[in-house]
Design a protein around this motif. Structure first.
Motif, PDB file in Angstrom:
ATOM      1  N   SER A 162      15.447  43.749   5.307  1.00  0.00           N
ATOM      2  CA  SER A 162      16.456  44.801   5.380  1.00  0.00           C
ATOM      3  C   SER A 162      17.877  44.315   5.126  1.00  0.00           C
ATOM      4  CB  SER A 162      16.392  45.484   6.748  1.00  0.00           C
ATOM      5  OG  SER A 162      16.623  44.538   7.785  1.00  0.00           O
ATOM      6  N   ASP A 163      18.168  43.067   5.540  1.00  0.00           N
ATOM      7  CA  ASP A 163      19.539  42.577   5.395  1.00  0.00           C
ATOM      8  C   ASP A 163      19.715  41.625   4.220  1.00  0.00           C
ATOM      9  OD1 ASP A 163      18.010  40.550   6.445  1.00  0.00           O
ATOM     10  OD2 ASP A 163      19.555  39.840   7.830  1.00  0.00           O
ATOM     11  N   ASN A 164      18.712  41.524   3.344  1.00  0.00           N
ATOM     12  CA  ASN A 164      18.792  40.558   2.253  1.00  0.00           C
ATOM     13  C   ASN A 164      19.890  40.870   1.249  1.00  0.00           C
ATOM     14  OD1 ASN A 164      16.874  38.860   3.207  1.00  0.00           O
ATOM     15  ND2 ASN A 164      15.397  39.166   1.560  1.00  0.00           N
ATOM     16  N   ALA A 165      20.170  42.150   1.026  1.00  0.00           N
ATOM     17  CA  ALA A 165      21.242  42.500   0.096  1.00  0.00           C
ATOM     18  C   ALA A 165      22.570  41.908   0.564  1.00  0.00           C
ATOM     19  CB  ALA A 165      21.349  44.021  -0.036  1.00  0.00           C
ATOM     20  N   TYR A 166      22.790  41.927   1.871  1.00  0.00           N
ATOM     21  CA  TYR A 166      24.014  41.343   2.419  1.00  0.00           C
ATOM     22  C   TYR A 166      24.006  39.821   2.288  1.00  0.00           C
ATOM     23  CZ  TYR A 166      25.207  45.891   4.397  1.00  0.00           C
ATOM     24  OH  TYR A 166      25.544  47.220   4.541  1.00  0.00           O
ATOM     25  N   LYS A 167      22.855  39.216   2.540  1.00  0.00           N
ATOM     26  CA  LYS A 167      22.756  37.767   2.404  1.00  0.00           C
ATOM     27  C   LYS A 167      23.007  37.327   0.974  1.00  0.00           C
ATOM     28  CE  LYS A 167      19.582  36.764   6.234  1.00  0.00           C
ATOM     29  NZ  LYS A 167      18.248  36.226   6.613  1.00  0.00           N
ATOM     30  N   ILE A 168      22.487  38.091   0.026  1.00  0.00           N
ATOM     31  CA  ILE A 168      22.683  37.748  -1.386  1.00  0.00           C
ATOM     32  C   ILE A 168      24.172  37.737  -1.730  1.00  0.00           C
ATOM     33  CG2 ILE A 168      22.369  38.603  -3.755  1.00  0.00           C
ATOM     34  CD1 ILE A 168      19.561  39.529  -2.885  1.00  0.00           C
ATOM     35  N   LEU A 169      24.908  38.701  -1.174  1.00  0.00           N
ATOM     36  CA  LEU A 169      26.353  38.772  -1.438  1.00  0.00           C
ATOM     37  C   LEU A 169      27.173  37.905  -0.491  1.00  0.00           C
ATOM     38  CD1 LEU A 169      26.772  42.589  -2.174  1.00  0.00           C
ATOM     39  CD2 LEU A 169      26.559  40.709  -3.807  1.00  0.00           C
ATOM     40  N   GLU A 170      26.489  37.193   0.406  1.00  0.00           N
ATOM     41  CA  GLU A 170      27.111  36.253   1.337  1.00  0.00           C
ATOM     42  C   GLU A 170      28.097  36.949   2.286  1.00  0.00           C
ATOM     43  OE1 GLU A 170      28.653  32.841  -0.693  1.00  0.00           O
ATOM     44  OE2 GLU A 170      26.733  32.367  -1.653  1.00  0.00           O
ATOM     45  N   ILE A 171      27.686  38.132   2.779  1.00  0.00           N
ATOM     46  CA  ILE A 171      28.479  38.858   3.769  1.00  0.00           C
ATOM     47  C   ILE A 171      27.535  39.365   4.860  1.00  0.00           C
ATOM     48  CG2 ILE A 171      30.327  39.592   2.208  1.00  0.00           C
ATOM     49  CD1 ILE A 171      28.864  42.264   1.884  1.00  0.00           C
ATOM     50  N   THR A 172      28.106  39.934   5.924  1.00  0.00           N
ATOM     51  CA  THR A 172      27.308  40.525   6.996  1.00  0.00           C
ATOM     52  C   THR A 172      27.417  42.048   6.915  1.00  0.00           C
ATOM     53  OG1 THR A 172      29.140  40.547   8.574  1.00  0.00           O
ATOM     54  CG2 THR A 172      27.784  38.533   8.456  1.00  0.00           C
ATOM     55  N   LYS A 173      26.578  42.725   7.701  1.00  0.00           N
ATOM     56  CA  LYS A 173      26.589  44.191   7.701  1.00  0.00           C
ATOM     57  C   LYS A 173      27.902  44.763   8.241  1.00  0.00           C
ATOM     58  CE  LYS A 173      21.619  45.095   7.931  1.00  0.00           C
ATOM     59  NZ  LYS A 173      20.520  45.771   8.660  1.00  0.00           N
ATOM     60  N   SER A 174      28.650  43.940   8.955  1.00  0.00           N
ATOM     61  CA  SER A 174      29.922  44.407   9.512  1.00  0.00           C
ATOM     62  C   SER A 174      31.061  44.362   8.497  1.00  0.00           C
ATOM     63  CB  SER A 174      30.295  43.563  10.736  1.00  0.00           C
ATOM     64  OG  SER A 174      30.486  42.207  10.350  1.00  0.00           O
ATOM     65  N   ALA A 175      30.788  43.861   7.294  1.00  0.00           N
ATOM     66  CA  ALA A 175      31.830  43.760   6.267  1.00  0.00           C
ATOM     67  C   ALA A 175      32.362  45.146   5.911  1.00  0.00           C
ATOM     68  CB  ALA A 175      31.271  43.084   5.021  1.00  0.00           C
ATOM     69  N   THR A 176      33.658  45.240   5.703  1.00  0.00           N
ATOM     70  CA  THR A 176      34.268  46.500   5.290  1.00  0.00           C
ATOM     71  C   THR A 176      33.931  46.777   3.826  1.00  0.00           C
ATOM     72  OG1 THR A 176      36.319  45.481   4.530  1.00  0.00           O
ATOM     73  CG2 THR A 176      36.179  46.086   6.877  1.00  0.00           C
ATOM     74  N   ASP A 177      34.214  47.998   3.369  1.00  0.00           N
ATOM     75  CA  ASP A 177      33.958  48.335   1.972  1.00  0.00           C
ATOM     76  C   ASP A 177      34.797  47.468   1.039  1.00  0.00           C
ATOM     77  OD1 ASP A 177      32.215  50.247   2.864  1.00  0.00           O
ATOM     78  OD2 ASP A 177      33.584  51.941   2.556  1.00  0.00           O
TER      79      ASP A 177
END
Length: 251
Positions: free
Chosen positions: A186-201
């Motif tokens: 579920s969180d792999n898209a964030y890992k790929i972009l090297e950010i967390t789910k808490s990242a702002t837009d």
């Protein structure tokens, strides 16, 4: 018989020397029928002469190819066995990159290299001294593809690739980003972009621009068009991850 680099289908530079050159020589001399070890020794001698004259030997398509072969042989043996599906993946990747004749020659050499015990650290030291960061990232991407070829990545394989990445001076964030490209979580898209789910837009957009710059296929142009497909796959993973997060956020 034609010289070794012509048989391979690409020029060789730094991989004619050091531990990679030793692995190539071992394979040809001990396991690869029909190829002349003499040709390789002559070319290794020419390489050493260039080094002594301080003539710069640039990384070439063949150097990337030989580095792939040697590192792939290390990863394939990480779980204590050589899986046929992993061997088939290596062959299929070489067929797609190099065409049948060159791929068959390279794979014959690979099956010899697999028989030799090789120091991952020494090989990686040689590679990082001559290859760009972008090229080293591409090596790690290819290695994960091999590990995933049998549809199950073992912890030993992941640890071996992580160790190789460290030796290649690939940091933890880049390693986790590439690793996430081969898993469905579920969180792999964030890992790929090297950010967390808490990242702002805004942080999301900034991370995307940074990753596009880092992984753009143009960074591998010097390695030849045959190596661009893997770079494009990696780049597409960045695009897909970004679009997935945007959709989730309604952007």
């Amino acid at each position: 018989m034609a010289n070794f680099t012509k048989w391979l289908g690409a020029g060789l530079g730094f991989t004619l020397g050091g531990p990679i050159g030793a692995a190539i020589g071992f394979a040809i001399g001990s396991f690869v029928d029909g190829f002349s070890e003499k040709d390789l020794l002559l070319e290794q001698g020419e390489y050493r002469q260039k080094q002594q004259r301080n003539t710069r030997v640039n990384t070439q398509s063949g150097d990337f190819e030989m580095s792939l072969l040697v590192l792939a042989s290390i990863v394939i043996k990480a779980d204590g066995k050589v899986d046929k599906r992993e061997l088939n993946f290596v062959r299929s990747q070489f067929l797609s990159m190099y065409g049948k004749e060159r791929a068959n020659s390279a794979f014959k050499l690979f099956k010899g290299i697999v028989k030799k015990q090789i120091s991952a650290r020494q090989v990686c030291i040689q590679i990082r001294e001559h290859m760009s960061h972008a090229s080293r990232l591409q090596l790690v991407h290819f290695l994960f593809g091999i590990a995933k070829a049998d549809e199950f990545v073992t912890e030993k394989e992941v640890e071996e690739i992580k160790k190789i990445a460290g030796y290649l001076y690939i940091n933890q964030r880049d390693f986790e980003s590439i690793k996430a490209m081969f898993y469905d979580a579920s969180d792999n898209a964030y890992k790929i972009l090297e950010i967390t789910k808490s990242a702002t837009d805004n942080e999301l957009k900034s991370a995307y621009r940074k990753m596009v710059k880092k992984y753009h296929p143009d960074k591998l142009q010097d390695l030849g068009k045959e190596h661009l497909q893997g770079a494009k796959e990696k780049f597409q993973s960045i695009q897909t991850a970004y679009e997935k997060i945007k959709k989730e956020r309604g952007l």
